[in-house]
Write an enzyme that holds these catalytic residues in place. Structure first.
Site: not given
Ligand code: PAF
Length: 280
Positions: A30-31, A37, A151, A177, A185, A187
């Site tokens: 999700m940026g 990431h 997650d 991480v 970590l 966002s």
């Molecule tokens: O983990 C995330 O950033 C989001 O839940 C994902 C997997 C990109 C789906 O929107």
């Protein structure tokens, strides 16, 4: 690295990358990218020849009172980070491109797994995740996709989704991480005030204490109550502290790997973390 916003464009760019039989690795995000990431990108590079990332703040996985509106959107910085990490393509659609006029028309659901733990506190969240991940998988058609273990429930839901729909995609989970002080970590850490940021590593410390004491033979019930009390004392509003089977999220048993999971809110900020516990 090319950034593409349209589904037709990313499909044809992936097709070109794959022309010589190359394997495609995919990291959906999700940026607002951080080192967690970028670790997903480098893990994907171990499994594939070319890496595609996506940045899409998916509206269907946020509840009505959640942080969709204020979720940090930092596409230019994300592009720089992904380019330096060696990503080949970035897919960055908007909601109209992903969902058309009716974002609620189609939902992919992953049964019981979606209703426990975070699913119980965020109704519809995992259906939103499963829907967007299925769509992204169908658009990007990767050979392998990498997700963070932070997650944890999401990773298990996506594994079940991929197996259940017979998608020919290998799902790789990458250990969380952490910052030097142990905080996972995320966002969402940037929402924390300085005082709350100082308290946040105690979530991981609580998980470590739970894992150690579980290994020493204390009961699941005792440790879930202990963890809840510890976090409440620090000022958290606790959604859950749970010890579950690490593969199925059902009841833990000591002969199998378990996982301790926490979701707790400090003010408007909801933090989640988990720690795997080896079988004893
Ligand atoms: O983990 C995330 O950033 C989001 O839940 C994902 C997997 C990109 C789906 O929107």
């Amino acid at each position: 690295m090319q950034t593409l916003h349209a589904i037709a464009e990313i499909r044809s760019a992936v097709r070109a990358l794959r022309a010589d039989g190359a394997r495609i690795g995919f990291v959906p995000t999700m940026g607002n990218l951080h080192d967690g990431h970028l670790a997903l990108i480098s893990e994907a590079q171990q499994h594939a020849d070319h890496i595609v990332a996506s940045v899409f703040v998916n509206p269907t996985q946020f509840g009505p009172n959640e942080d969709y509106g204020r979720y940090p959107r930092t596409l230019a910085a994300d592009q720089t980070g992904l380019q330096s990490a060696g990503c080949a393509l970035l897919f960055a659609p908007d909601a109209a491109e992903m969902y058309g006029r009716d974002a609620d028309a189609v939902r992919v659901t992953v049964g019981a797994l979606s209703e426990v733990l975070c699913g119980a506190f965020r109704p519809g969240h995992f259906a939103g995740v499963a829907t967007v991940v299925t769509k992204l998988f169908n658009i990007v058609t990767p050979d392998v996709a990498v997700f963070g273990e932070k997650d944890f429930q999401q990773l298990i839901v996506i594994r079940q989704l991929t197996a259940g729909l017979n998608l020919p995609i290998k799902i790789v989970g990458l250990p969380t991480v952490r910052a030097d002080d142990g905080l996972a970590l995320s966002s969402r850490n940037q929402y924390l005030s300085d005082a709350d940021r100082k308290l946040a590593p105690l979530i991981y410390a609580t998980l470590q204490a739970i894992a150690r004491r579980y290994g020493e033979g204390e009961s699941v019930e005792t440790l879930e109550s202990y963890g809840t009390a510890q976090l409440k004392q620090l000022g958290y509003s606790v959604d859950y502290v749970a010890i579950r089977d690490a593969e199925t999220l059902s009841e833990a048993s000591r002969e199998r790997e378990a996982v301790a999971l926490v979701a707790a809110r400090m003010g408007a900020t909801r933090l989640i973390d988990n720690l795997r516990i080896p079988a004893v």
